[in-house]
Design a protein around this motif. Structure first.
Motif, PDB file in Angstrom:
ATOM      1  N   THR A   1       1.366   0.999  -3.922  1.00 37.55           N
ATOM      2  CA  THR A   1       0.893   2.365  -3.706  1.00 37.55           C
ATOM      3  C   THR A   1       1.580   2.968  -2.482  1.00 37.55           C
ATOM      4  O   THR A   1       2.256   2.271  -1.719  1.00 37.55           O
ATOM      5  CB  THR A   1      -0.632   2.382  -3.523  1.00 37.55           C
ATOM      6  N   GLY A   2       1.382   4.255  -2.289  1.00 37.34           N
ATOM      7  CA  GLY A   2       2.099   4.982  -1.249  1.00 37.34           C
ATOM      8  C   GLY A   2       1.857   4.473   0.148  1.00 37.34           C
ATOM      9  O   GLY A   2       2.752   4.521   0.999  1.00 37.34           O
ATOM     10  N   GLU A   3       0.656   3.963   0.434  1.00 40.98           N
ATOM     11  CA  GLU A   3       0.356   3.514   1.789  1.00 40.98           C
ATOM     12  C   GLU A   3       0.723   2.055   2.005  1.00 40.98           C
ATOM     13  O   GLU A   3       0.422   1.478   3.066  1.00 40.98           O
ATOM     14  CB  GLU A   3      -1.129   3.748   2.097  1.00 40.98           C
TER      15      GLU A   3
ATOM     16  N   GLN B   1      -0.169  12.319  -9.417  1.00 39.19           N
ATOM     17  CA  GLN B   1      -0.900  11.414  -8.525  1.00 39.19           C
ATOM     18  C   GLN B   1      -1.951  10.572  -9.248  1.00 39.19           C
ATOM     19  O   GLN B   1      -2.784   9.934  -8.609  1.00 39.19           O
ATOM     20  CB  GLN B   1      -1.582  12.179  -7.366  1.00 39.19           C
TER      21      GLN B   1
END
Length: 702
Positions: free
Chosen positions: A259-261, A319
């Motif tokens: 995921t993005g984080e 998203q």
């Protein structure tokens, strides 16, 4: 036939590419290799609205099963799976001609689905690829499972005799650059791989091992059952960390995404209802399971949904995420199931925030003074470890649980609950429930009375009893009793046609609220007076008369008579007497009387008169057992004193005889069926006109 979907990916044109296996030779499937007993690779290209653009099948005459697909940098596709075919599109198989073991089978396709190159990897045992991704250098990283100790496998890395994760790093043309085995003495099945932001790789799958590179299994080693196994490698294939995720049953991951984080989304299937697995509200097992972890594999949240397996999870441009897998159509959130064993299952989940909710209820809205009461909370978007704060009139009470138990409550008290969600999408994270205000009642004893539609009836007449309740509460039950014996159903009414004189009828009322009022209350008793019906007999009751004769009827009654009515009135010379004379009788007739006694109860009696008829013998009969014309006999009501009735065959042999005019011939002689044809008969006897002797012929038909 069966069509299984395993992975879907959004393409640069906004559409999707899907891969799965197919046994079908019709419908959307074209150019299937082999027969419907064998699977082919199936690649499907959809536009952004899900409309089919093109589809291709690949393989040989045996099983070819794809598990992963990715669009490559130049717009083509890389497909990974396994095969035991040795013909068709497949070459380079490592097994013998008779082997059924699988090899990794990797296909490189053009943008329109044409094969650019294909290669088999593995050894002489089972080697199955489940995941592939293009790397930054134009090569490919592949994850799957291997049992082989020869061929392309480095036997020194393999632990035990079961499957290990087998990771291959290939160059752009499919040449092996390095490979790595991971696992323990149990079964370790690799099914997912992704590139990570630091240049390494994240692997997913399932494990039953408790040794080697594996630690943290959620079940004892003597009990077979998988955990999700999450493994982080650096860019050279060196192990950085690993995590076991699951419960005490079988849970196996099939796909993973970063995921993005920097955390990870893992999806597959969970049978467990404990450990790391959040049980679904219905308690149903065997659903797709989605897990979110941080960058070190620690769980942040998890959820269960949809079909039976999730084989692919992909982020979308809005998203959200899209999942593909298989379903048997039983889950409530699966629609448009096509039948058969399984369907391909594709589900789209929206991105963005989610709103936690909480609704509380009590077991009863009316409680008795001093009685205990229980409240429960139903929540959505609560996350993996939500917290609950119950309140009475705004003051904290209870424990951190979705259930609140109070030993007593006062009238007007207001109960609420504060939910703190741990779901990462929750905005706001803390929400307040609805308010519940209960009515508290003082004990009041109900009064039960019974009313009857009548207390005096004739024998066999229906009587209806109705229970009336004052001060009734809860969900009551009714038990009717006749002379102390249970009868009737759980209803405010009871009816009967079988009561006897002086029967006692009453009702037991159960309140269902023993903490507030007495549990069972008896009604008053109704005593029923049942008058007998008159007993009537007509003489003669069944008689045979000559045509034109008259008879006198006599009604004999047990007890007093109030009224009576004869019928048919036009067949009698008068109807005002209990002993009327009939009019002349020319046809069979039934006479009836309806009589009412002094108690007002009525009964009916009847008498039958038959007219003597002359002798007329039929000339055909068919003893075929259908119940119609099966016996050849003298017609009923014939005025005759029979001396002899006999039947003879065509040779004059007597094959039936009787002196009883109610008996007849059944078409047999000495229990043997007689042939179809003509027979003769003889009847001798005496009528009211003197002696007779009649001969004739008859036809037996079968």
């Amino acid at each position: 036939a069966t069509d299984d979907g395993y992975e879907v990916e959004q393409t640069v044109d906004g559409g999707y590419v899907v891969t799965g296996s197919t046994y079908s030779t019709n419908g959307d499937v074209t150019n299937h290799h082999g027969t419907v007993a064998n699977a082919d690779y199936w690649v499907v290209k959809l536009d952004a609205a899900g409309t089919l653009m093109w589809e291709k099948t690949f393989g040989g005459s045996r099983d070819d099963i794809p598990r992963a697909i990715q669009q490559t940098a130049e717009g083509g596709y890389i497909v990974a799976g396994y095969t035991n075919s040795q013909d068709g599109d497949v070459s380079g198989y490592h097994g013998s001609a008779l082997s059924t073991a699988y090899d990794y089978w990797i296909l490189k396709l053009s943008a329109t689905g044409s094969i650019q190159w294909q290669k088999c990897y593995g050894g002489t045992l089972n080697d199955q690829a489940f995941a592939v991704k293009q790397t930054a250098d134009g090569g490919y990283i592949i994850n799957g499972s291997s049992q082989s100790l020869d061929g392309d496998m480095n036997a020194a890395d393999h632990l035990g005799i079961n499957d290990d994760f087998w990771v291959l790093k290939l160059g752009a043309a499919g040449q092996i650059e390095w490979q790595r085995s991971l696992g323990g003495n149990g079964t370790d099945r690799g099914s997912a791989v992704q590139l990570t932001a630091d240049g390494g790789y994240i692997l997913g799958g399932g494990t039953t091992s408790v040794d080697g590179e594996v630690t943290g299994l959620h079940k004892a080693p003597q009990f077979f059952g998988f955990d999700y196994w999450l493994v982080k490698l650096d860019k050279t294939g060196a192990l950085e960390w690993q995590k076991c995720i699951g419960g005490t049953s079988t849970d196996e991951a099939w796909c993973v995404q970063q995921t993005g984080e920097g955390g990870y989304i893992i999806a597959g299937r969970a049978l467990s209802q404990d450990g790391d697995v959040t049980p679904n509200s219905s308690g149903q097992k065997g659903l797709a399971w989605i897990v979110k972890t941080d960058s070190k594999g620690n769980i942040e949240w998890n959820t269960r949904t949809g079909g039976n397996w999730a084989f692919s999870v992909q982020p979308t441009l809005d998203q959200g995420i899209v999942i593909t897998g298989i379903t048997d159509g039983k889950a409530t959130d699966v629609i448009n199931f096509h039948g058969g064993t399984t369907d391909m299952w594709v589900a789209k989940f929206k991105g963005g925030i989610c709103q936690p909710t909480i609704a509380i209820t009590s077991l009863s809205n009316n409680v008795c003074q001093g009685a205990p009461v229980q409240f429960s909370a139903v929540v959505t978007n609560e996350g993996n470890a939500p917290s609950y704060q119950w309140k009475i009139n705004g003051n904290n009470t209870g424990t951190n649980s979705n259930v609140l138990y109070l030993p007593a409550i006062s009238s007007g008290d207001t109960v609420t609950c504060l939910l703190n969600s741990t779901a990462i999408c929750a905005v706001p994270a803390t929400v307040l429930s609805n308010a519940v205000v209960l009515k508290v009642q003082n004990p009041v004893t109900p009064i039960v009375s019974v009313n009857a539609s009548s207390t005096t009836i004739c024998k066999g007449s229906e009587i209806v009893f109705t229970a009336s309740v004052q001060n009734g509460v809860g969900s009551p039950m009714y038990q009717w009793k006749v002379n102390g014996v249970n009868t009737g159903s759980n209803s405010v009414r009871f009816s009967s046609r079988s009561l006897d004189d002086l029967d006692h009828v009453y009702c037991i009322y159960s309140t269902g609220s023993p903490a507030c009022i007495p549990g069972m209350i008896s009604s008053d008793t109704v005593v029923v007076k049942v008058n007998p019906l008159p007993v009537i007999k007509i003489t003669p009751s069944d008689t045979v008369v000559n045509s034109g004769s008259q008879i006198r009827l006599a009604a004999i009654v047990n007890g007093g008579v109030s009224t009576f009515v004869w019928s048919p009135a036009n067949a009698l010379t008068g109807t005002s007497s209990l002993s009327p004379l009939t009019n002349p009788i020319f046809d069979d007739i039934i006479y009836r009387i309806v009589l009412t006694n002094l108690s007002g109860c009525s009964s009916t009696a009847s008498a039958h008169a038959s007219v003597n008829k002359g002798l007329f013998m039929p000339n055909v009969f068919s003893p075929d057992g259908n119940g119609l014309n099966d016996v050849y006999r003298i017609p009923k009501n014939t005025s005759l004193s029979l001396i002899e009735f006999s039947v003879f065959n065509r040779w004059g042999q007597k094959i039936f005889t009787t002196r009883n005019k109610d008996e007849g011939w059944d078409g047999k002689y000495k229990d043997q069926l007689q042939e179809q044809g003509t027979y003769s008969y003889l009847v001798t006897g005496v009528t009211d006109k003197g002696p007779i002797k009649i001969k004739g012929s008859l036809l037996l038909v079968r």
